[in-house]
Design a protein around this motif. Sequence first.
Motif, PDB file in Angstrom:
ATOM      1  N   TYR A  33       0.848  -1.184   0.000  1.00  0.00           N
ATOM      2  CA  TYR A  33       0.000   0.000   0.000  1.00  0.00           C
ATOM      3  C   TYR A  33       0.892   1.246   0.000  1.00  0.00           C
ATOM      4  N   PRO A  34       0.620   2.230  -0.864  1.00  0.00           N
ATOM      5  CA  PRO A  34       1.622   3.282  -1.084  1.00  0.00           C
ATOM      6  C   PRO A  34       1.583   4.482  -0.140  1.00  0.00           C
ATOM      7  N   TRP A  35       0.676   4.527   0.830  1.00  0.00           N
ATOM      8  CA  TRP A  35       0.624   5.712   1.703  1.00  0.00           C
ATOM      9  C   TRP A  35       0.826   5.315   3.144  1.00  0.00           C
ATOM     10  N   GLY A  36       0.870   6.315   4.029  1.00  0.00           N
ATOM     11  CA  GLY A  36       0.918   6.051   5.462  1.00  0.00           C
ATOM     12  C   GLY A  36      -0.476   5.621   5.919  1.00  0.00           C
ATOM     13  N   PRO A  37      -0.562   5.138   7.175  1.00  0.00           N
ATOM     14  CA  PRO A  37      -1.863   4.695   7.671  1.00  0.00           C
ATOM     15  C   PRO A  37      -2.872   5.838   7.716  1.00  0.00           C
ATOM     16  N   VAL A  61      -1.902  -5.689   4.899  1.00  0.00           N
ATOM     17  CA  VAL A  61      -1.677  -4.483   4.109  1.00  0.00           C
ATOM     18  C   VAL A  61      -0.371  -3.863   4.598  1.00  0.00           C
ATOM     19  N   ILE A  62       0.639  -3.827   3.730  1.00  0.00           N
ATOM     20  CA  ILE A  62       1.946  -3.323   4.140  1.00  0.00           C
ATOM     21  C   ILE A  62       2.061  -1.869   3.692  1.00  0.00           C
ATOM     22  N   SER A  63       2.065  -0.973   4.670  1.00  0.00           N
ATOM     23  CA  SER A  63       2.186   0.442   4.347  1.00  0.00           C
ATOM     24  C   SER A  63       3.633   0.762   3.979  1.00  0.00           C
ATOM     25  N   THR A  64       3.838   1.226   2.753  1.00  0.00           N
ATOM     26  CA  THR A  64       5.193   1.505   2.271  1.00  0.00           C
ATOM     27  C   THR A  64       5.233   2.909   1.668  1.00  0.00           C
ATOM     28  N   PRO A  65       5.067   3.945   2.488  1.00  0.00           N
ATOM     29  CA  PRO A  65       4.979   5.287   1.923  1.00  0.00           C
ATOM     30  C   PRO A  65       6.338   5.789   1.457  1.00  0.00           C
ATOM     31  N   GLY A  66       6.333   6.785   0.615  1.00  0.00           N
ATOM     32  CA  GLY A  66       7.581   7.391   0.174  1.00  0.00           C
ATOM     33  C   GLY A  66       7.535   7.737  -1.294  1.00  0.00           C
ATOM     34  N   ALA A  67       8.101   8.897  -1.617  1.00  0.00           N
ATOM     35  CA  ALA A  67       8.225   9.332  -3.000  1.00  0.00           C
ATOM     36  C   ALA A  67       6.899   9.266  -3.750  1.00  0.00           C
ATOM     37  N   ALA A  68       5.856   9.883  -3.158  1.00  0.00           N
ATOM     38  CA  ALA A  68       4.534   9.993  -3.780  1.00  0.00           C
ATOM     39  C   ALA A  68       4.010   8.641  -4.247  1.00  0.00           C
ATOM     40  N   GLY A  69       4.304   7.601  -3.502  1.00  0.00           N
ATOM     41  CA  GLY A  69       3.769   6.285  -3.815  1.00  0.00           C
ATOM     42  C   GLY A  69       4.689   5.417  -4.657  1.00  0.00           C
ATOM     43  N   THR A  70       5.717   6.023  -5.248  1.00  0.00           N
ATOM     44  CA  THR A  70       6.553   5.219  -6.146  1.00  0.00           C
ATOM     45  C   THR A  70       7.401   4.205  -5.386  1.00  0.00           C
ATOM     46  N   LYS A  71       7.701   4.490  -4.109  1.00  0.00           N
ATOM     47  CA  LYS A  71       8.501   3.526  -3.362  1.00  0.00           C
ATOM     48  C   LYS A  71       7.752   2.196  -3.239  1.00  0.00           C
ATOM     49  N   ALA A  72       6.444   2.274  -3.002  1.00  0.00           N
ATOM     50  CA  ALA A  72       5.648   1.054  -2.887  1.00  0.00           C
ATOM     51  C   ALA A  72       5.697   0.279  -4.198  1.00  0.00           C
ATOM     52  N   PHE A  73       5.562   0.987  -5.311  1.00  0.00           N
ATOM     53  CA  PHE A  73       5.599   0.319  -6.608  1.00  0.00           C
ATOM     54  C   PHE A  73       6.947  -0.354  -6.832  1.00  0.00           C
ATOM     55  N   LEU A  74       8.012   0.371  -6.535  1.00  0.00           N
ATOM     56  CA  LEU A  74       9.353  -0.197  -6.723  1.00  0.00           C
ATOM     57  C   LEU A  74       9.543  -1.417  -5.829  1.00  0.00           C
ATOM     58  N   THR A  75       9.065  -1.305  -4.578  1.00  0.00           N
ATOM     59  CA  THR A  75       9.179  -2.429  -3.651  1.00  0.00           C
ATOM     60  C   THR A  75       8.475  -3.656  -4.225  1.00  0.00           C
ATOM     61  N   ALA A  76       7.250  -3.462  -4.697  1.00  0.00           N
ATOM     62  CA  ALA A  76       6.475  -4.594  -5.218  1.00  0.00           C
ATOM     63  C   ALA A  76       7.113  -5.152  -6.491  1.00  0.00           C
ATOM     64  N   MET A  77       7.630  -4.243  -7.342  1.00  0.00           N
ATOM     65  CA  MET A  77       8.198  -4.706  -8.604  1.00  0.00           C
ATOM     66  C   MET A  77       9.506  -5.456  -8.388  1.00  0.00           C
ATOM     67  N   ASN A  78      10.140  -5.257  -7.215  1.00  0.00           N
ATOM     68  CA  ASN A  78      11.372  -5.968  -6.916  1.00  0.00           C
ATOM     69  C   ASN A  78      11.131  -7.337  -6.303  1.00  0.00           C
TER      70      ASN A  78
END
Lengths: 328, 165, 509
Positions: A33-37, A61-78
Amino acid sequence: MKTILNSAITALALSTGAAAAQDFPQRTIELIYPWGPGNAMAVSQILAKAMSDELGVSVPVISTPGAAGTKAFLTAMNKPADGYTIIDGYVAPLVLQPVLGKADWTYEDFIPLHSAFSNAFALGVRAGEDRWATFEEMMAYCKEHPGELRYTSGSRNNLPHMVTAKALQGYDCVAQNIPYSANAEGMSDLKNGVLDFGIVNVGEFQQAGDQYNILLVLSELPESAEIFGGAASITDLGIDLGLSGLAPMGWDWWMVTKDTPQDRVDVLRDVMAKALARPEVQDKIKALGFVPLKWDYDQYAEIVGPVAGQLEAMGNALKWEEEQLAKQ
Amino acid sequence: MNITPRQVEWLVIALLVGLVALVFQQAATDMAAQGIAPGGPYDNAAAYPKTVAVVLGLLIAAQAAVQLFGAAPPQDEDGGVPLRKLVRPAALIFIFGLYLGTLPLLGYHVATPLMLGALMVLCGLRRPLAIALPALLVSFGAAYVFEAWLKIVLPGGLFHLNMVW
Amino acid sequence: MFADALLAGLDLFLTPQSMLLTVLGVVFGLVIGALPGLGPLMGIVLMLPFAVSLPPVAAMGFLIAIAVGGSCGGSVSAILLRIPGTPLAAATLFDGYPMAQKGRAADAIGIAISASALGGLFGGVVLILTAPLLASFASNFAPPEYTMLALTGLIAIAVVSEGSLLKGLITGAIGLLIATIGTDEFSTGYRFTFGIFDMLNGFHIVAIVVGIFAISEMASQVMGGGLNEKPDVKAVRPGFRTVWMTLKHWKNLLRSSTIGAAFGALPGVGGTISSFSAYAVAKALSKPEEGYGAGAEGGVVATESANNATVGGALVPTLALGIPGEAATAVLIGAMLILGFFPGPALFANQPDIAGGVFLVYLFSNVALLFVGILATPVFVWVLKLKKSYLIPVVLLLCAVGTFALQSSVFDLRVMLGFGLLGILLRGAGYPLAPLVIGVILGPLLENNLRRSLLISREGYWIFLDRPVSATLVVINLLLIGGATFVTMRSLRRRRQAPLVARTNDAGR
């Protein structure tokens, strides 16, 4: 003692053997999830819980905020494309950040499961505000006093910021956006008169609607205006933002990365549609001010494609605001 | 050979000077390239860390002056800590670091009992049973709490050793 | 106002999960407090990864209960072994150990637990009465006030923290710099990320605190030796009549709890200072026949009620303003942020159920302390016999798996190890570690509010003087900095003039 050890060893052996049998899912599926709680995360958790009930494995639901949501995407894509990682694909990291040149993917790089939720937002001032009564009055003031008004859209370069900048640009109004880490802080400054106006989301309006005066609902859908107590919407004021459908709102699709095996995608699609259709899930989501979306995976390109095009066309609103502010 | 607190203090000062330099280096290169180094509070992300770095620099200078001109810390008079006393903590960190490094490779269920056992030996335990039994029990117990209760997937390693609880 | 919050919190508190976890927290706190070298802070740090996966009130109940139990647990080893399990219990030793020597170990422990629970309850009343008031006063606070408050917190903590003021300020500044790593909210640019996507949001606070406190503590324990010693302690069974023995000292109890709660609410003044102060006052006001220092019940009552009342007092600025008073509350704030609620006036206005729930778990944890503590004392005494050679590996395993559990990230493990090394180095050079964590927590608050203030302001820095509360805080900060500089300069000059005297003084500590 020995029996415990024995059974543990058997368990180990069993699990390695079972990994070969293609039974999906076997273990926890993570939703990145790309935002904070907050409210929006609570909504995602409701749906994740329902999916977990259907699947028989937990779906945290893993909150992974950072860089306007892109950190979550990068995390998932890795992570491996094995279906054990679902991305909560919010519009900002999915469409807006690539448009702004801050991410190098497009919405076509992901496999959709199902559309999830949407939430509308509106432009409001504090309840006792007496300098202006309507959006147009405020814009007239703003034009006279360029760069003087302060507002908040939550954070910089998010979707509400882009839509606000576009609306303001139409009136030749330059105002300064103030980013906040927590929505509550920004709303507190709005209520205290430190800020002149701000973006109020549905959750905040439901909680403390009497403390705001909503000037403009940033959506052309009549349902959205209704949620904000029948306030004026962009349609009423004849404002053409060049946005239609989902484009001016916040929304998300749940998706997995490319190369995920088709049979696993099918399982997840089926389960997500079922979970979302449950009446109690629908009720809980609506109670939080979010609207559950009905589009299935086969409508992804049809719905998301135009949004990307429209946002691209209005990307210049943010640039325009920056340039005008720099001139002040 | 002994190591005195004063020597450690100088080591910290050296590291901190490097930290201050790093802030300015990053502001001048990476942040400038992103276009977030000049401008007002809206656009300038470098001004604040640079300010903190300047304050830190002043504090370091004052601390260095204290170390140069002030009295030595009392422990220095007994000659400090002999280096051989540092072998154990160093080995502890080494074993722990090795554990963290090999965890994704070996998997939790292989690496953990080994790490626990090695640390117990390091702490002076010698009886094989008094080491092996607690190491295995603690490892399984912790895995049970995390995997069965908290639904955490512990690293399975190359052999994909995961429990089915 | 007070009743509303409590009622709202009742639902969240009255769940089997919240209540059970609170009791578990007290037990864990007592155990970890009793173990020499590990205190409430370490307990909170080690359990943080578990807590953040729980619902907010249950999680806070668990963590706060660890603080409550941990503040009391140190007295067990102080009384039985003459080793305070935590610095908090150092003053309990003065009269607790002599009591044990006279064969009254059970009474001493019973009184310590009763006084802790009663002092803690008093702190709870102070918390419930003052935190909502402070929050409503602060509801008009805007970025300028928060900027100045963050500065006040940081300076005050560096001033009061153990060791040299200069070193405290230095670690605080390091913390501020660490907090800038990641994406900048204002410019949306990346700072100090070195192209590593794991760093886009900075270091995880849990990886930082686990590394800097727990790993470095284990390294220093292993250096300390005595790893396989088994202290010879006899079974102790205190009874509930010790509650009555404690209540007989009601004046002392009230006075010491007041000192504890008031000191707790001040930034930087922790339980250790309040327990020593309360002991000094109690001793000064005592009659000679009470025999302070030779096993007076009043001495134990004073120190233990004061250090537990401090927990309640410390929660006041933590909950109402979001400003931590010391390292443990800073970690609690970190936990709250991960759990998705922001301490501060908005918490009381928008989520009174959470605020009320936290009040209730705090009160309940002290009640639990009374019963669990007295009934389970034999267990804590048994724990004292645990060899460090088993304890150290287990703690390290908890650190590793707990940190990994947060977001299944191997990167977090490396961060934890890195901060462990930093902690060892800073400890070795005599730097206090708490200001670093405070700096990491207060850093975003300081920077974002500073930049927000300047953006909102139409006349630059004058915004800080235009607003009365902010202007007052500016003056307070200037006074703190001035006072601190003066004291440092004076002590430096004195040390240079008479290095010998200073050395003997230092050695005497």
